[in-house]
Design an enzyme around this catalytic site. Structure first.
Site, mmCIF file in Angstrom:
data_model
loop_
_atom_site.group_PDB
_atom_site.id
_atom_site.type_symbol
_atom_site.label_atom_id
_atom_site.label_comp_id
_atom_site.label_asym_id
_atom_site.label_seq_id
_atom_site.Cartn_x
_atom_site.Cartn_y
_atom_site.Cartn_z
ATOM 1 N N GLY A 1 40.022 38.034 23.341
ATOM 2 C CA GLY A 1 40.371 39.400 23.702
ATOM 3 C C GLY A 1 41.832 39.570 24.015
ATOM 4 O O GLY A 1 42.245 40.579 24.561
ATOM 5 N N CYS A 2 42.653 38.580 23.681
ATOM 6 C CA CYS A 2 44.031 38.533 24.121
ATOM 7 C C CYS A 2 44.926 39.320 23.190
ATOM 8 O O CYS A 2 44.800 39.248 21.991
ATOM 9 C CB CYS A 2 44.477 37.088 24.162
ATOM 10 S SG CYS A 2 46.220 36.845 24.206
ATOM 11 N N GLY A 3 45.852 40.051 23.763
ATOM 12 C CA GLY A 3 46.768 40.807 22.939
ATOM 13 C C GLY A 3 48.161 40.241 22.939
ATOM 14 O O GLY A 3 48.613 39.704 21.946
ATOM 15 N N CYS B 1 49.370 37.828 25.082
ATOM 16 C CA CYS B 1 49.445 36.649 25.933
ATOM 17 C C CYS B 1 50.536 35.719 25.445
ATOM 18 O O CYS B 1 50.713 35.484 24.273
ATOM 19 C CB CYS B 1 48.106 35.936 25.932
ATOM 20 S SG CYS B 1 47.391 35.721 24.314
#
Length: 265
Positions: free
Chosen positions: A108-110, A112
């Site tokens: 779900g990381c954008g 990071c």
């Protein structure tokens, strides 16, 4: 190579009673991407289409300008997961070292791992305006996308990214637990092919990074089944991209670049 689906036991409760059975769930595991022997990113990824993922990630992140800078690729099983070991040209590797950027990714990381807010200033070159599609093409893509996702049909736990012809017919689909990863897999596959004109549909919201990744690979129109963010709209406008949100049955909204979308004659 690890399996993409795993069977697990569960207790399922429904309508006041329950029982034990098994379920098929999607696999996610750490996948490290390294360039010329130097580790750069670790992403939680579904172990499918990994060569596409590596190329798409590399181009959409600006590490490579295209597949011609990727000299070799090996997928190696490690104790904790997988490594995609890439050999790239000297010029591309010098540019990578200049970025001073390390990612530690999650599904779900954008953004990071960005070392500074200045990294947000990257905007791809403005896109051409050669594509024109009908509103009905967007609706057709939305209607057919779900049945073109075999992994989602079994597990229900993945995102999809699809390349569509201008008439809305789906040509190519990639799936992953992570929305960014699904898009990178699709972009990697597109980089290797003579794709012609078309547009991308994703089964997620449209974030800043989704827009930047698509624009970096020359996508003129990105359509998402959910909402865009304000920064995604801003970056799509700056790149000259058409951005569509809320692509659902009987409705969608064009936030930027509405000149590419018109009513069918």
């Amino acid at each position: 190579m690890p399996e993409r689906i795993e069977k697990v036991g569960r207790y399922q409760w429904r309508d006041g009673s329950g029982d034990y059975d098994t379920d098929e769930v999607v696999v996610e595991l750490p996948v490290a991407l390294s360039y010329n022997g130097i580790s750069h990113a670790v992403m939680m990824t579904t172990p499918t289409d990994l060569a596409d993922f590596a190329l798409g990630f590399s181009v959409s992140e600006g590490i490579l300008s295209g597949p011609q800078q990727l000299l070799g690729l090996d997928i190696v099983e490690r104790e904790q997961g997988l490594e995609i070991a890439m050999e790239i040209t000297a010029g591309a590797f010098a540019g990578l070292k200049d970025k001073r950027r390390t990612l530690a990714g999650r599904s779900g990381c954008g953004l990071c791992g960005k070392e500074s807010l200045e990294a947000l200033s990257f905007t791809p070159a403005p896109l051409p305006s050669t594509l024109t599609i009908a509103h009905q093409a967007l609706q057709l893509a939305q209607q057919t996308l779900q049945r073109e996702q075999p992994l989602k049909a079994v597990t229900g736990g993945v995102h999809g990214a699809a390349w569509c012809d201008p008439d809305g017919s789906i040509v190519l689909v990639r799936e992953d637990v992570g929305r960014h990863n699904a898009l990178d897999k699709l972009l990697g596959a597109l980089c290797r092919s003579d794709r012609g004109q078309g547009f991308v549909v994703v089964t997620s919201r449209a974030s800043y990074e989704m827009v930047i990744k698509a624009a970096a690979c020359g996508v003129e129109l990105l359509a998402a089944v959910s909402a865009p963010t304000a920064l995604a709209v801003e970056q799509a406008r700056a790149a000259g991209m058409s951005l569509v949100g809320y692509l659902q049955q009987g409705r969608h909204a064009v936030y930027t670049g509405d000149h590419r979308v018109e009513d069918k004659k």
